[in-house]
Design a protein around this motif. Structure first.
Motif, PDB file in Angstrom:
ATOM      1  N   ARG A   1       5.531  10.525 -18.672  1.00  0.00           N
ATOM      2  CA  ARG A   1       6.259   9.513 -17.821  1.00  0.00           C
ATOM      3  C   ARG A   1       5.470   8.379 -17.084  1.00  0.00           C
ATOM      4  O   ARG A   1       4.934   8.604 -16.030  1.00  0.00           O
ATOM      5  N   ARG A   2       5.352   7.343 -17.836  1.00  0.00           N
ATOM      6  CA  ARG A   2       4.396   6.172 -17.301  1.00  0.00           C
ATOM      7  C   ARG A   2       5.297   4.908 -17.036  1.00  0.00           C
ATOM      8  O   ARG A   2       4.771   3.921 -17.064  1.00  0.00           O
ATOM      9  N   LYS A   3       6.684   5.061 -16.980  1.00  0.00           N
ATOM     10  CA  LYS A   3       7.327   3.784 -16.867  1.00  0.00           C
ATOM     11  C   LYS A   3       8.081   3.792 -15.757  1.00  0.00           C
ATOM     12  O   LYS A   3       8.630   4.648 -15.183  1.00  0.00           O
ATOM     13  N   VAL A   4       8.178   2.661 -14.882  1.00  0.00           N
ATOM     14  CA  VAL A   4       9.181   2.357 -13.812  1.00  0.00           C
ATOM     15  C   VAL A   4      10.174   1.504 -14.061  1.00  0.00           C
ATOM     16  O   VAL A   4       9.813   0.111 -14.551  1.00  0.00           O
ATOM     17  N   VAL A   5      11.206   1.843 -13.716  1.00  0.00           N
ATOM     18  CA  VAL A   5      12.283   0.754 -13.558  1.00  0.00           C
ATOM     19  C   VAL A   5      12.384  -0.084 -12.381  1.00  0.00           C
ATOM     20  O   VAL A   5      12.342   0.416 -11.304  1.00  0.00           O
TER      21      VAL A   5
ATOM     22  N   ALA B   1       3.854  -5.225  -9.139  1.00  0.00           N
ATOM     23  CA  ALA B   1       2.594  -5.012  -9.043  1.00  0.00           C
ATOM     24  C   ALA B   1       1.756  -3.706  -8.801  1.00  0.00           C
ATOM     25  O   ALA B   1       0.851  -3.476  -9.285  1.00  0.00           O
ATOM     26  N   SER B   2       2.496  -3.092  -7.758  1.00  0.00           N
ATOM     27  CA  SER B   2       2.164  -1.666  -7.265  1.00  0.00           C
ATOM     28  C   SER B   2       2.052  -0.451  -8.513  1.00  0.00           C
ATOM     29  O   SER B   2       1.144   0.209  -8.850  1.00  0.00           O
ATOM     30  N   ALA B   3       3.272  -0.642  -9.430  1.00  0.00           N
ATOM     31  CA  ALA B   3       3.254   0.034 -10.453  1.00  0.00           C
ATOM     32  C   ALA B   3       2.396  -0.014 -11.445  1.00  0.00           C
ATOM     33  O   ALA B   3       1.684   0.900 -12.032  1.00  0.00           O
ATOM     34  N   ALA B   4       1.921  -1.546 -11.540  1.00  0.00           N
ATOM     35  CA  ALA B   4       0.833  -1.605 -12.647  1.00  0.00           C
ATOM     36  C   ALA B   4      -0.668  -1.204 -12.037  1.00  0.00           C
ATOM     37  O   ALA B   4      -1.305  -0.718 -12.803  1.00  0.00           O
TER      38      ALA B   4
ATOM     39  N   HIS C   1       0.904  -1.227   0.001  1.00  0.00           N
ATOM     40  CA  HIS C   1       0.117  -0.116   0.037  1.00  0.00           C
ATOM     41  C   HIS C   1       0.882   1.239  -0.063  1.00  0.00           C
ATOM     42  O   HIS C   1       0.467   2.307  -0.590  1.00  0.00           O
ATOM     43  N   GLY C   2       2.026   1.174   0.746  1.00  0.00           N
ATOM     44  CA  GLY C   2       2.887   2.327   0.794  1.00  0.00           C
ATOM     45  C   GLY C   2       3.539   2.542  -0.582  1.00  0.00           C
ATOM     46  O   GLY C   2       3.594   3.558  -1.188  1.00  0.00           O
ATOM     47  N   GLU C   3       3.943   1.355  -1.338  1.00  0.00           N
ATOM     48  CA  GLU C   3       4.383   1.351  -2.768  1.00  0.00           C
ATOM     49  C   GLU C   3       3.604   2.051  -3.432  1.00  0.00           C
ATOM     50  O   GLU C   3       3.770   3.182  -4.316  1.00  0.00           O
TER      51      GLU C   3
ATOM     52  N   LEU D   1       4.305   5.723  -5.192  1.00  0.00           N
ATOM     53  CA  LEU D   1       4.080   5.827  -6.813  1.00  0.00           C
ATOM     54  C   LEU D   1       3.129   6.871  -7.287  1.00  0.00           C
ATOM     55  O   LEU D   1       3.175   7.841  -8.347  1.00  0.00           O
ATOM     56  N   MET D   2       2.017   7.084  -6.567  1.00  0.00           N
ATOM     57  CA  MET D   2       1.065   8.245  -6.806  1.00  0.00           C
ATOM     58  C   MET D   2       1.724   9.594  -6.550  1.00  0.00           C
ATOM     59  O   MET D   2       1.577  10.351  -7.321  1.00  0.00           O
ATOM     60  N   VAL D   3       2.449   9.672  -5.311  1.00  0.00           N
ATOM     61  CA  VAL D   3       3.173  10.893  -5.172  1.00  0.00           C
ATOM     62  C   VAL D   3       4.134  11.224  -6.337  1.00  0.00           C
ATOM     63  O   VAL D   3       3.798  12.160  -6.751  1.00  0.00           O
TER      64      VAL D   3
END
Ligand SMILES: *Cc1c(COP(=O)(O)O)cnc(C)c1O
Length: 469
Positions: free
Chosen positions: A160-164, A175-178, A139-141, A145-147
Protein backbone atom coordinates in the motif's frame (compact mmCIF):
# COMPACT_ATOMS: atom_id res chain seq x y z
CA UNK A 1 9.07 59.64 3.00
CA UNK A 2 10.35 58.37 6.32
CA UNK A 3 12.50 55.84 4.60
CA UNK A 4 14.66 58.40 2.89
CA UNK A 5 15.10 60.39 6.06
CA UNK A 6 16.06 57.45 8.20
CA UNK A 7 17.78 55.23 5.65
CA UNK A 8 16.89 51.72 4.64
CA UNK A 9 19.62 50.08 6.64
CA UNK A 10 20.94 51.01 10.02
CA UNK A 11 24.45 50.71 8.57
CA UNK A 12 23.74 53.58 6.20
CA UNK A 13 22.98 55.82 9.17
CA UNK A 14 26.22 55.03 10.94
CA UNK A 15 28.63 57.89 11.75
CA UNK A 16 31.98 57.00 13.23
CA UNK A 17 32.18 57.61 16.94
CA UNK A 18 28.51 58.37 17.45
CA UNK A 19 27.01 56.88 20.60
CA UNK A 20 23.68 56.65 22.36
CA UNK A 21 25.07 56.41 25.85
CA UNK A 22 27.79 54.39 27.49
CA UNK A 23 27.80 52.92 30.94
CA UNK A 24 30.61 53.89 33.25
CA UNK A 25 33.29 51.26 33.46
CA UNK A 26 33.12 49.02 36.51
CA UNK A 27 34.26 45.55 37.37
CA UNK A 28 30.84 43.97 37.68
CA UNK A 29 29.79 41.60 34.96
CA UNK A 30 33.29 41.56 33.49
CA UNK A 31 34.67 38.27 32.33
CA UNK A 32 38.14 37.34 31.32
CA UNK A 33 37.57 36.01 27.81
CA UNK A 34 40.36 33.65 26.75
CA UNK A 35 42.63 35.22 24.17
CA UNK A 36 41.93 32.58 21.49
CA UNK A 37 38.19 33.34 21.65
CA UNK A 38 38.58 37.09 21.26
CA UNK A 39 38.08 38.98 18.03
CA UNK A 40 41.20 40.21 16.32
CA UNK A 41 39.38 43.29 15.01
CA UNK A 42 36.39 45.17 16.30
CA UNK A 43 33.04 43.98 14.91
CA UNK A 44 31.73 46.33 12.20
CA UNK A 45 28.66 47.57 14.02
CA UNK A 46 26.71 50.68 13.08
CA UNK A 47 27.39 53.70 15.28
CA UNK A 48 24.28 55.77 15.89
CA UNK A 49 22.66 57.96 18.50
CA UNK A 50 19.70 56.55 20.40
CA UNK A 51 16.97 58.59 18.69
CA UNK A 52 18.16 57.55 15.25
CA UNK A 53 18.07 53.89 16.26
CA UNK A 54 14.62 54.10 17.82
CA UNK A 55 13.16 56.01 14.87
CA UNK A 56 14.78 53.71 12.36
CA UNK A 57 13.22 50.59 13.85
CA UNK A 58 9.91 52.22 14.66
CA UNK A 59 9.59 53.37 11.06
CA UNK A 60 10.57 49.97 9.74
CA UNK A 61 7.92 48.34 11.93
CA UNK A 62 5.34 50.67 10.44
CA UNK A 63 6.17 49.47 6.95
CA UNK A 64 4.79 46.12 7.99
CA UNK A 65 1.18 45.12 7.67
CA UNK A 66 -0.59 42.79 10.05
CA UNK A 67 -3.92 42.10 11.69
CA UNK A 68 -3.17 44.86 14.18
CA UNK A 69 -3.01 47.44 11.36
CA UNK A 70 -6.00 46.47 9.30
CA UNK A 71 -8.23 43.90 7.65
CA UNK A 72 -6.41 40.78 6.54
CA UNK A 73 -8.63 38.75 4.20
CA UNK A 74 -6.06 36.07 3.39
CA UNK A 75 -7.73 32.75 2.61
CA UNK A 76 -6.61 29.15 3.10
CA UNK A 77 -4.29 30.11 5.91
CA UNK A 78 -7.27 30.59 8.20
CA UNK A 79 -5.84 33.67 9.86
CA UNK A 80 -8.17 33.68 12.78
CA UNK A 81 -8.95 36.13 15.46
CA UNK A 82 -6.03 35.94 17.88
CA UNK A 83 -7.17 37.33 21.24
CA UNK A 84 -4.38 39.18 23.01
CA UNK A 85 -5.10 37.37 26.27
CA UNK A 86 -3.76 34.18 24.68
CA UNK A 87 -0.41 35.91 24.19
CA UNK A 88 -0.38 36.83 27.87
CA UNK A 89 -1.18 33.28 28.93
CA UNK A 90 1.56 31.79 26.73
CA UNK A 91 4.00 34.38 28.09
CA UNK A 92 3.39 33.58 31.78
CA UNK A 93 6.88 33.23 33.26
CA UNK A 94 5.98 29.74 34.52
CA UNK A 95 5.48 28.72 30.88
CA UNK A 96 7.92 30.97 29.11
CA UNK A 97 10.93 30.15 31.29
CA UNK A 98 10.57 26.38 31.08
CA UNK A 99 13.60 24.54 29.87
CA UNK A 100 13.16 21.17 28.16
CA UNK A 101 15.93 19.64 30.25
CA UNK A 102 14.85 20.81 33.69
CA UNK A 103 13.96 18.09 36.22
CA UNK A 104 10.69 16.37 35.36
CA UNK A 105 9.21 16.89 38.79
CA UNK A 106 9.31 20.66 38.12
CA UNK A 107 7.33 20.42 34.87
CA UNK A 108 4.22 18.65 36.11
CA UNK A 109 2.07 21.77 35.61
CA UNK A 110 3.17 22.14 32.01
CA UNK A 111 2.47 18.48 31.34
CA UNK A 112 -0.96 18.82 32.87
CA UNK A 113 -1.67 21.76 30.58
CA UNK A 114 -0.67 19.64 27.56
CA UNK A 115 -2.94 16.83 28.75
CA UNK A 116 -5.81 19.28 29.17
CA UNK A 117 -5.31 20.45 25.61
CA UNK A 118 -5.17 16.87 24.36
CA UNK A 119 -8.43 16.08 26.10
CA UNK A 120 -10.14 19.15 24.61
CA UNK A 121 -8.87 18.37 21.11
CA UNK A 122 -10.13 14.78 21.45
CA UNK A 123 -13.55 16.12 22.42
CA UNK A 124 -13.59 18.57 19.50
CA UNK A 125 -12.42 16.06 16.87
CA UNK A 126 -13.83 12.73 18.01
CA UNK A 127 -10.38 11.13 17.90
CA UNK A 128 -8.74 9.30 20.81
CA UNK A 129 -5.09 10.42 21.10
CA UNK A 130 -2.89 13.30 19.99
CA UNK A 131 0.84 13.80 19.63
CA UNK A 132 2.04 17.40 19.82
CA UNK A 133 5.46 16.83 18.33
CA UNK A 134 4.93 18.16 14.78
CA UNK A 135 5.90 21.81 14.29
CA UNK A 136 3.47 22.73 11.47
CA UNK A 137 0.59 21.44 9.40
CA UNK A 138 2.85 19.96 6.75
CA UNK A 139 4.94 18.30 9.46
CA UNK A 140 1.68 16.91 10.89
CA UNK A 141 0.69 15.54 7.49
CA UNK A 142 4.01 13.73 7.24
CA UNK A 143 3.64 12.42 10.80
CA UNK A 144 0.07 11.24 10.10
CA UNK A 145 1.10 9.50 6.90
CA UNK A 146 3.95 7.81 8.79
CA UNK A 147 1.35 6.53 11.29
CA UNK A 148 -0.65 5.12 8.38
CA UNK A 149 2.45 3.66 6.76
CA UNK A 150 3.53 2.06 10.07
CA UNK A 151 0.05 0.64 10.51
CA UNK A 152 -0.04 -1.01 7.07
CA UNK A 153 3.46 -2.40 7.54
CA UNK A 154 2.45 -3.83 10.92
CA UNK A 155 -0.30 -5.72 9.08
CA UNK A 156 2.27 -7.01 6.58
CA UNK A 157 0.53 -4.90 3.95
CA UNK A 158 3.66 -3.43 2.39
CA UNK A 159 2.34 -2.78 -1.09
CA UNK A 160 0.00 0.00 0.00
CA UNK A 161 2.12 2.86 -1.32
CA UNK A 162 -0.51 5.14 -2.89
CA UNK A 163 -2.41 8.08 -1.47
CA UNK A 164 -5.57 9.51 -3.01
CA UNK A 165 -5.53 13.33 -3.06
CA UNK A 166 -8.25 15.57 -4.53
CA UNK A 167 -7.16 17.97 -7.28
CA UNK A 168 -8.30 20.87 -5.09
CA UNK A 169 -5.96 19.85 -2.24
CA UNK A 170 -3.46 22.13 -0.60
CA UNK A 171 -0.01 21.65 -2.16
CA UNK A 172 1.40 20.25 1.06
CA UNK A 173 -0.81 17.11 0.77
CA UNK A 174 0.89 15.59 -2.29
CA UNK A 175 4.24 16.96 -1.10
CA UNK A 176 3.96 15.24 2.31
CA UNK A 177 2.92 11.99 0.66
CA UNK A 178 5.94 12.19 -1.61
CA UNK A 179 8.29 12.92 1.32
CA UNK A 180 6.83 9.85 3.05
CA UNK A 181 7.80 7.82 -0.02
CA UNK A 182 4.20 7.38 -1.18
CA UNK A 183 2.74 7.92 -4.64
CA UNK A 184 -0.16 10.24 -5.41
CA UNK A 185 -3.40 9.29 -7.11
CA UNK A 186 -5.28 12.44 -8.00
CA UNK A 187 -9.05 12.35 -7.80
CA UNK A 188 -11.03 14.93 -9.80
CA UNK A 189 -13.49 17.51 -8.53
CA UNK A 190 -17.02 17.81 -9.86
CA UNK A 191 -18.24 21.03 -11.49
CA UNK A 192 -19.63 21.90 -8.05
CA UNK A 193 -16.12 21.74 -6.59
CA UNK A 194 -16.55 18.56 -4.52
CA UNK A 195 -14.74 15.21 -4.74
CA UNK A 196 -16.00 13.33 -7.79
CA UNK A 197 -17.31 10.03 -6.43
CA UNK A 198 -17.41 8.40 -9.87
CA UNK A 199 -13.76 9.18 -10.42
CA UNK A 200 -12.96 7.91 -6.91
CA UNK A 201 -14.79 4.63 -7.58
CA UNK A 202 -12.75 4.21 -10.75
CA UNK A 203 -9.49 4.77 -8.83
CA UNK A 204 -10.51 2.35 -6.09
CA UNK A 205 -11.35 -0.32 -8.64
CA UNK A 206 -8.03 0.12 -10.41
CA UNK A 207 -5.78 0.60 -7.40
CA UNK A 208 -7.74 -0.51 -4.32
CA UNK A 209 -5.18 -2.97 -3.00
CA UNK A 210 -2.39 -0.37 -3.31
CA UNK A 211 -4.20 2.47 -1.57
CA UNK A 212 -2.70 3.41 1.79
CA UNK A 213 -4.96 6.36 2.48
CA UNK A 214 -7.06 9.19 1.16
CA UNK A 215 -6.33 12.75 2.28
CA UNK A 216 -9.17 15.25 2.47
CA UNK A 217 -9.73 18.79 3.67
CA UNK A 218 -13.18 19.72 4.87
CA UNK A 219 -14.44 22.32 4.19
CA UNK A 220 -12.21 21.90 1.15
CA UNK A 221 -9.86 24.55 -0.19
CA UNK A 222 -12.73 26.07 -2.17
CA UNK A 223 -14.53 26.66 1.12
CA UNK A 224 -17.14 24.01 0.25
CA UNK A 225 -18.40 21.40 2.65
CA UNK A 226 -17.74 17.92 1.29
CA UNK A 227 -21.11 16.28 1.71
CA UNK A 228 -20.28 12.69 0.83
CA UNK A 229 -17.60 11.90 3.39
CA UNK A 230 -19.41 8.80 4.75
CA UNK A 231 -19.65 7.32 1.22
CA UNK A 232 -16.04 8.28 0.48
CA UNK A 233 -14.82 6.83 3.79
CA UNK A 234 -16.69 3.59 3.08
CA UNK A 235 -15.09 3.24 -0.37
CA UNK A 236 -11.61 3.78 1.09
CA UNK A 237 -12.13 1.62 4.19
CA UNK A 238 -13.62 -1.21 2.15
CA UNK A 239 -10.50 -1.40 0.02
CA UNK A 240 -8.30 -1.42 3.15
CA UNK A 241 -7.13 2.20 3.18
CA UNK A 242 -7.36 4.76 5.97
CA UNK A 243 -8.92 8.24 5.89
CA UNK A 244 -6.69 11.22 6.61
CA UNK A 245 -8.23 14.57 7.51
CA UNK A 246 -6.23 17.72 6.80
CA UNK A 247 -7.53 19.84 9.67
CA UNK A 248 -6.28 23.20 8.40
CA UNK A 249 -9.89 24.22 7.84
CA UNK A 250 -11.26 22.79 11.05
CA UNK A 251 -12.56 26.09 12.40
CA UNK A 252 -15.95 26.16 10.64
CA UNK A 253 -16.69 22.72 12.12
CA UNK A 254 -15.68 23.56 15.69
CA UNK A 255 -18.20 22.27 18.17
CA UNK A 256 -20.63 21.50 15.34
CA UNK A 257 -19.36 18.25 13.83
CA UNK A 258 -16.30 16.07 14.22
CA UNK A 259 -13.91 14.41 11.77
CA UNK A 260 -13.82 11.29 13.98
CA UNK A 261 -17.59 10.87 13.56
CA UNK A 262 -17.31 11.25 9.78
CA UNK A 263 -14.99 8.28 9.38
CA UNK A 264 -11.55 9.86 9.52
CA UNK A 265 -8.86 7.77 11.20
CA UNK A 266 -5.95 10.19 11.37
CA UNK A 267 -5.79 13.98 11.23
CA UNK A 268 -3.66 16.98 11.98
CA UNK A 269 -4.75 20.30 13.41
CA UNK A 270 -2.96 23.52 12.58
CA UNK A 271 -3.08 25.01 16.07
CA UNK A 272 -1.57 28.21 14.65
CA UNK A 273 -4.51 28.54 12.24
CA UNK A 274 -7.55 27.28 14.06
CA UNK A 275 -6.53 28.05 17.62
CA UNK A 276 -5.07 31.52 17.52
CA UNK A 277 -1.37 31.86 17.05
CA UNK A 278 -0.38 34.75 14.80
CA UNK A 279 1.83 33.12 12.18
CA UNK A 280 2.49 35.67 9.49
CA UNK A 281 5.83 35.15 7.79
CA UNK A 282 5.70 31.40 8.24
CA UNK A 283 5.81 30.68 11.94
CA UNK A 284 5.60 29.64 14.69
CA UNK A 285 3.43 26.59 14.16
CA UNK A 286 2.18 23.43 15.75
CA UNK A 287 0.55 20.55 13.90
CA UNK A 288 -0.62 17.97 16.46
CA UNK A 289 -1.74 14.66 14.98
CA UNK A 290 -4.78 12.84 16.27
CA UNK A 291 -5.63 9.18 15.74
CA UNK A 292 -8.45 6.78 16.33
CA UNK A 293 -8.07 4.33 19.27
CA UNK A 294 -5.66 1.57 18.33
CA UNK A 295 -3.39 3.66 16.13
CA UNK A 296 -1.49 5.53 18.87
CA UNK A 297 1.27 2.94 19.03
CA UNK A 298 2.24 3.94 15.47
CA UNK A 299 3.13 7.54 16.31
CA UNK A 300 6.66 8.14 15.02
CA UNK A 301 9.08 10.30 16.98
CA UNK A 302 9.42 13.30 14.68
CA UNK A 303 10.98 15.84 17.02
CA UNK A 304 12.67 16.09 20.38
CA UNK A 305 10.81 17.13 23.55
CA UNK A 306 7.15 18.18 23.53
CA UNK A 307 6.67 20.33 20.41
CA UNK A 308 5.94 24.03 20.20
CA UNK A 309 4.74 24.64 23.72
CA UNK A 310 3.80 28.34 23.49
CA UNK A 311 1.53 27.68 20.50
CA UNK A 312 -0.12 24.91 22.49
CA UNK A 313 -0.73 27.24 25.44
CA UNK A 314 -2.36 29.84 23.16
CA UNK A 315 -4.64 27.11 21.83
CA UNK A 316 -5.54 26.00 25.31
CA UNK A 317 -6.33 29.58 26.39
CA UNK A 318 -8.43 30.10 23.25
CA UNK A 319 -10.55 26.99 23.77
CA UNK A 320 -10.98 27.52 27.50
CA UNK A 321 -11.95 31.21 27.20
CA UNK A 322 -14.50 30.40 24.49
CA UNK A 323 -15.98 27.47 26.36
CA UNK A 324 -18.28 24.75 25.16
CA UNK A 325 -21.08 26.99 23.91
CA UNK A 326 -19.22 29.84 22.30
CA UNK A 327 -16.82 27.57 20.46
CA UNK A 328 -19.85 26.66 18.35
CA UNK A 329 -20.22 30.25 17.20
CA UNK A 330 -16.78 30.57 15.61
CA UNK A 331 -17.71 28.64 12.48
CA UNK A 332 -21.14 30.19 11.83
CA UNK A 333 -19.82 33.74 12.33
CA UNK A 334 -16.83 33.23 10.02
CA UNK A 335 -19.19 31.60 7.51
CA UNK A 336 -21.66 34.46 7.75
CA UNK A 337 -18.88 37.00 7.18
CA UNK A 338 -17.53 35.12 4.16
CA UNK A 339 -20.95 34.76 2.57
CA UNK A 340 -21.73 38.43 3.21
CA UNK A 341 -18.63 39.53 1.27
CA UNK A 342 -19.23 36.97 -1.47
CA UNK A 343 -22.84 37.99 -2.05
CA UNK A 344 -21.96 41.70 -1.94
CA UNK A 345 -19.33 41.37 -4.66
CA UNK A 346 -20.46 38.59 -6.98
CA UNK A 347 -22.04 40.99 -9.47
CA UNK A 348 -18.61 42.49 -10.24
CA UNK A 349 -16.26 39.58 -9.47
CA UNK A 350 -16.51 36.21 -11.19
CA UNK A 351 -17.84 33.56 -8.82
CA UNK A 352 -17.07 30.23 -10.52
CA UNK A 353 -18.81 28.13 -7.88
CA UNK A 354 -22.01 29.62 -6.53
CA UNK A 355 -23.90 28.60 -3.43
CA UNK A 356 -23.27 28.78 0.28
CA UNK A 357 -19.59 28.77 1.16
CA UNK A 358 -18.04 28.00 4.52
CA UNK A 359 -15.37 30.23 6.04
CA UNK A 360 -13.76 31.19 2.71
CA UNK A 361 -14.56 31.43 -0.99
CA UNK A 362 -12.86 31.94 -4.33
CA UNK A 363 -13.44 34.51 -7.07
CA UNK A 364 -11.96 33.97 -10.53
CA UNK A 365 -10.87 37.58 -11.13
CA UNK A 366 -13.13 40.36 -12.36
CA UNK A 367 -16.37 39.52 -14.06
CA UNK A 368 -15.58 41.93 -16.90
CA UNK A 369 -12.64 40.17 -18.55
CA UNK A 370 -12.22 42.92 -21.20
CA UNK A 371 -10.32 45.29 -18.89
CA UNK A 372 -7.11 43.23 -18.92
CA UNK A 373 -6.86 43.77 -15.15
CA UNK A 374 -5.66 40.61 -13.41
CA UNK A 375 -5.99 39.22 -9.91
CA UNK A 376 -2.39 40.30 -9.27
CA UNK A 377 -3.31 43.90 -10.19
CA UNK A 378 -6.33 43.85 -7.87
CA UNK A 379 -4.21 42.47 -5.01
CA UNK A 380 -1.62 45.22 -5.54
CA UNK A 381 -4.25 47.95 -5.73
CA UNK A 382 -5.77 46.79 -2.43
CA UNK A 383 -2.46 47.67 -0.77
CA UNK A 384 -2.97 51.29 -1.85
CA UNK A 385 -6.23 51.31 0.08
CA UNK A 386 -4.63 49.93 3.24
CA UNK A 387 -5.81 46.31 2.97
CA UNK A 388 -3.73 43.19 2.99
CA UNK A 389 -4.21 41.24 -0.24
CA UNK A 390 -6.31 38.07 -0.24
CA UNK A 391 -4.69 34.78 -1.23
CA UNK A 392 -4.11 34.88 -4.99
CA UNK A 393 -3.61 32.26 -7.69
CA UNK A 394 -4.62 29.52 -5.25
CA UNK A 395 -6.38 27.14 -5.54
CA UNK A 396 -5.01 26.20 -8.94
CA UNK A 397 -8.43 25.22 -10.29
CA UNK A 398 -9.01 28.69 -11.79
CA UNK A 399 -6.72 31.02 -13.71
CA UNK A 400 -7.37 34.14 -11.65
CA UNK A 401 -8.13 32.72 -8.20
CA UNK A 402 -8.68 35.30 -5.48
CA UNK A 403 -9.43 33.60 -2.21
CA UNK A 404 -11.05 35.62 0.56
CA UNK A 405 -11.47 34.68 4.19
CA UNK A 406 -12.59 37.07 6.91
CA UNK A 407 -12.29 35.90 10.50
CA UNK A 408 -15.23 35.44 12.82
CA UNK A 409 -14.69 38.64 14.78
CA UNK A 410 -14.53 41.26 12.01
CA UNK A 411 -17.19 43.91 12.43
CA UNK A 412 -19.80 44.64 9.78
CA UNK A 413 -18.26 48.11 9.31
CA UNK A 414 -14.87 46.54 8.49
CA UNK A 415 -16.44 44.17 5.99
CA UNK A 416 -18.42 47.02 4.41
CA UNK A 417 -15.23 49.07 4.07
CA UNK A 418 -13.52 46.18 2.27
CA UNK A 419 -16.50 45.56 -0.01
CA UNK A 420 -16.55 49.25 -0.86
CA UNK A 421 -12.90 49.24 -1.88
CA UNK A 422 -13.25 46.03 -3.91
CA UNK A 423 -16.12 47.65 -5.84
CA UNK A 424 -14.11 50.83 -6.31
CA UNK A 425 -11.22 48.80 -7.77
CA UNK A 426 -13.61 47.06 -10.18
CA UNK A 427 -14.79 50.53 -11.24
CA UNK A 428 -11.21 51.73 -11.72
CA UNK A 429 -10.44 48.64 -13.79
CA UNK A 430 -13.14 49.73 -16.18
CA UNK A 431 -12.37 53.47 -16.30
CA UNK A 432 -8.64 53.64 -15.71
CA UNK A 433 -7.13 50.16 -16.04
CA UNK A 434 -3.55 51.48 -16.12
CA UNK A 435 -3.98 52.90 -12.65
CA UNK A 436 -4.74 49.41 -11.35
CA UNK A 437 -2.19 47.66 -13.50
CA UNK A 438 0.64 49.86 -12.20
CA UNK A 439 -0.39 49.67 -8.52
CA UNK A 440 0.66 49.95 -5.77
CA UNK A 441 1.28 53.69 -5.79
CA UNK A 442 1.22 54.55 -2.08
CA UNK A 443 3.43 51.87 -0.53
CA UNK A 444 7.09 52.39 0.40
CA UNK A 445 8.08 50.20 -2.54
CA UNK A 446 6.22 50.05 -5.85
CA UNK A 447 5.51 46.86 -7.76
CA UNK A 448 8.41 44.46 -7.49
CA UNK A 449 9.51 42.25 -10.32
CA UNK A 450 8.36 38.89 -8.94
CA UNK A 451 10.52 36.84 -11.26
CA UNK A 452 13.67 38.81 -10.51
CA UNK A 453 12.92 38.78 -6.80
CA UNK A 454 12.51 35.00 -6.86
CA UNK A 455 15.45 34.23 -9.14
CA UNK A 456 17.97 36.79 -7.90
CA UNK A 457 17.06 37.73 -4.37
CA UNK A 458 19.51 40.15 -2.77
CA UNK A 459 19.60 39.06 0.81
CA UNK A 460 22.85 40.46 2.12
CA UNK A 461 23.98 43.99 2.69
CA UNK A 462 27.34 43.43 1.09
CA UNK A 463 25.87 42.16 -2.10
CA UNK A 464 23.69 45.23 -2.28
CA UNK A 465 26.69 47.53 -2.11
CA UNK A 466 28.44 45.54 -4.81
CA UNK A 467 25.41 45.65 -7.04
CA UNK A 468 25.10 49.38 -6.61
CA UNK A 469 28.70 49.99 -7.57
C1 LIG B 1 -1.89 25.74 5.71
C2 LIG B 1 -2.37 24.46 5.18
C3 LIG B 1 -1.55 23.33 5.25
C4 LIG B 1 -0.11 23.37 5.72
O1 LIG B 1 0.05 23.80 7.01
P1 LIG B 1 1.39 24.53 7.53
O2 LIG B 1 1.17 24.71 8.98
O3 LIG B 1 1.49 25.81 6.76
O4 LIG B 1 2.54 23.61 7.22
C5 LIG B 1 -2.08 22.14 4.81
N1 LIG B 1 -3.33 22.06 4.30
C6 LIG B 1 -4.14 23.15 4.21
C7 LIG B 1 -5.53 22.98 3.66
C8 LIG B 1 -3.70 24.39 4.65
O5 LIG B 1 -4.48 25.46 4.56
Amino acid sequence: MNNRLYGNLIFELSKEGRRGYSLPKNKFGQYEIPQQLRRQEDAKLPECDELTVVRHYTNLSQNNFGVDNGFYPLGSCTMKYNPKINEEMAALPQFQNLHPLQPERTTEGAKEAILMLEELLCKLTGLAHFTFKPFAGAHGELTGLMVIDNYHRSCGDEKRRKVVVPDSAHGTNPASAAVCGLEILEVKSTAEGLVDLVDLERLVQLEGENIAAMMMTNPNTLGLFEQQIPQIAKLIHDCGGLMYYDGANLNPMLGVCRPGDMGFDVMHINLHKTFSTPHGGGGPGSGPVGVREGLQQFFPNVSPYQGNFAVMMRALAYIVTLGRNQVKEVGPLATLNANYIKESLKDVYELPIDGLCCHEFVFDGLKDKSTGVTTMDIAKRLLDYGYHAPTIYFPLLFHESLMIEPTENESKETLDGFIDVMRRIAEEAKNDPDLVKSAPHHTPIGRVDDVLAAKHPIVTYKQMINDNN
